[in-house]
Scaffold this motif. Sequence first.
Motif, short mmCIF file in Angstrom:
data_model
loop_
_atom_site.label_atom_id
_atom_site.label_comp_id
_atom_site.label_asym_id
_atom_site.label_seq_id
_atom_site.Cartn_x
_atom_site.Cartn_y
_atom_site.Cartn_z
N ILE A 1 -22.06 -28.92 25.40
CA ILE A 1 -23.33 -28.19 25.53
C ILE A 1 -23.10 -26.69 25.45
N LEU A 2 -23.87 -26.03 24.58
CA LEU A 2 -23.97 -24.58 24.58
C LEU A 2 -25.41 -24.26 24.93
N ASP A 3 -25.65 -23.91 26.19
CA ASP A 3 -27.00 -23.66 26.69
C ASP A 3 -27.32 -22.17 26.56
N LEU A 4 -28.25 -21.84 25.66
CA LEU A 4 -28.61 -20.44 25.43
C LEU A 4 -29.67 -19.94 26.40
N GLY A 5 -30.26 -20.86 27.20
CA GLY A 5 -31.23 -20.45 28.21
C GLY A 5 -32.65 -20.41 27.68
N VAL A 6 -33.46 -19.52 28.28
CA VAL A 6 -34.90 -19.47 27.96
C VAL A 6 -35.23 -18.21 27.17
N ASP A 7 -36.42 -18.21 26.55
CA ASP A 7 -36.92 -17.05 25.81
C ASP A 7 -35.88 -16.57 24.78
N VAL A 8 -35.41 -17.51 23.97
CA VAL A 8 -34.30 -17.24 23.05
C VAL A 8 -34.82 -16.89 21.66
N LEU A 9 -34.36 -15.78 21.12
CA LEU A 9 -34.75 -15.36 19.77
C LEU A 9 -34.19 -16.33 18.73
N ASN A 10 -34.95 -16.58 17.68
CA ASN A 10 -34.46 -17.42 16.61
C ASN A 10 -33.20 -16.84 15.98
N GLU A 11 -33.12 -15.51 15.93
CA GLU A 11 -31.92 -14.86 15.38
C GLU A 11 -30.67 -15.28 16.15
N THR A 12 -30.81 -15.40 17.47
CA THR A 12 -29.67 -15.79 18.30
C THR A 12 -29.23 -17.22 17.97
N VAL A 13 -30.21 -18.12 17.81
CA VAL A 13 -29.90 -19.51 17.49
C VAL A 13 -29.18 -19.59 16.14
N VAL A 14 -29.70 -18.87 15.16
CA VAL A 14 -29.10 -18.87 13.82
C VAL A 14 -27.68 -18.31 13.87
N GLU A 15 -27.49 -17.23 14.62
CA GLU A 15 -26.15 -16.62 14.74
C GLU A 15 -25.15 -17.60 15.35
N GLU A 16 -25.57 -18.30 16.40
CA GLU A 16 -24.66 -19.24 17.07
C GLU A 16 -24.32 -20.42 16.15
N ALA A 17 -25.31 -20.88 15.37
CA ALA A 17 -25.07 -21.96 14.43
C ALA A 17 -24.12 -21.50 13.32
N ALA A 18 -24.31 -20.26 12.85
CA ALA A 18 -23.47 -19.73 11.76
C ALA A 18 -22.02 -19.59 12.20
N LYS A 19 -21.81 -19.18 13.46
CA LYS A 19 -20.45 -19.03 13.99
C LYS A 19 -19.68 -20.34 13.95
N ARG A 20 -20.42 -21.43 14.07
CA ARG A 20 -19.79 -22.75 14.22
C ARG A 20 -20.00 -23.64 13.00
N LYS A 21 -20.28 -23.03 11.88
CA LYS A 21 -20.51 -23.80 10.65
C LYS A 21 -19.28 -24.65 10.35
N GLY A 22 -19.52 -25.91 10.05
CA GLY A 22 -18.41 -26.83 9.82
C GLY A 22 -18.22 -27.81 10.97
N GLN A 23 -18.75 -27.45 12.15
CA GLN A 23 -18.72 -28.36 13.29
C GLN A 23 -19.92 -29.31 13.23
N LYS A 24 -19.84 -30.39 14.01
CA LYS A 24 -21.01 -31.28 14.16
C LYS A 24 -21.95 -30.64 15.18
N ILE A 25 -23.10 -30.19 14.71
CA ILE A 25 -24.02 -29.43 15.57
C ILE A 25 -25.42 -30.01 15.52
N ILE A 26 -26.05 -30.07 16.69
CA ILE A 26 -27.48 -30.35 16.76
C ILE A 26 -28.14 -29.24 17.56
N LEU A 27 -29.21 -28.68 17.00
CA LEU A 27 -30.00 -27.67 17.70
C LEU A 27 -31.09 -28.39 18.47
#
Length: 217
Positions: free
Chosen positions: A124-150
């Motif tokens: 689990i990577l818990d980003l918390g509340v009131d999270v900007l979409n930019e933050t979600v995209v950045e975290e997904a981009a950092k981990r590209k290649g891993q098995k990820i579910i948003l």
Amino acid sequence: MTNTEIFDKLTNAIVTQNIAGCAQLTQEALNAGIPPIDIITKGLSPGMKIVGDKFEAAEIFLPQIMMSGKAMSNAMEILNPELEKTKVEGEETGLAITFVAEGDIHDIGHRLVSTMLGANGFEILDLGVDVLNETVVEEAAKRKGQKIILVGSALMTTSMLGQKDLMDRLREENLRDSVKCMFGGAPVSRKWIDEIGADATAENAAEAAKVALDVMK
């Protein structure tokens, strides 16, 4: 007391904001040999659903929601160590990036879903509340290649609209094919999920874990 009676008492403790009583009943349920997952899905989670429904109907207000959330948190403090024991090293199903949409601070359901996903083998990577979409995209981009579910939640129609923007951003950044996307919250429907091109939704935390496991196969 039968298991059903214990579950009913747990549900009532959440609905009535009985913080101490909820923790005590949770420990009693564990002592009675009831699995932690059952305590959550059959006792605590139904209580939170009732609270959420009452809030939506304006029958209760934010202070009551927060007190019920505190009761839930106290119960989870007791259950989390037990849930950890059921996890097997090396059996992670993938990384779940969990968050509450921008402009939304309703985190009770979000925390419950994160807990259930963790109990079912997700990192689990818990980003918390009131999270900007930019933050979600950045975290997904950092981990590209891993098995990820948003895994995003929104309790309000206004914050739900951000889910469409997030899907658009993922496509723009060529990340859509790298991640699975599951969204939930009171206003979220299967029709909405199809409309924005996401992968899944779920009615509650227990179902969310099952759906996520299925999506990640």
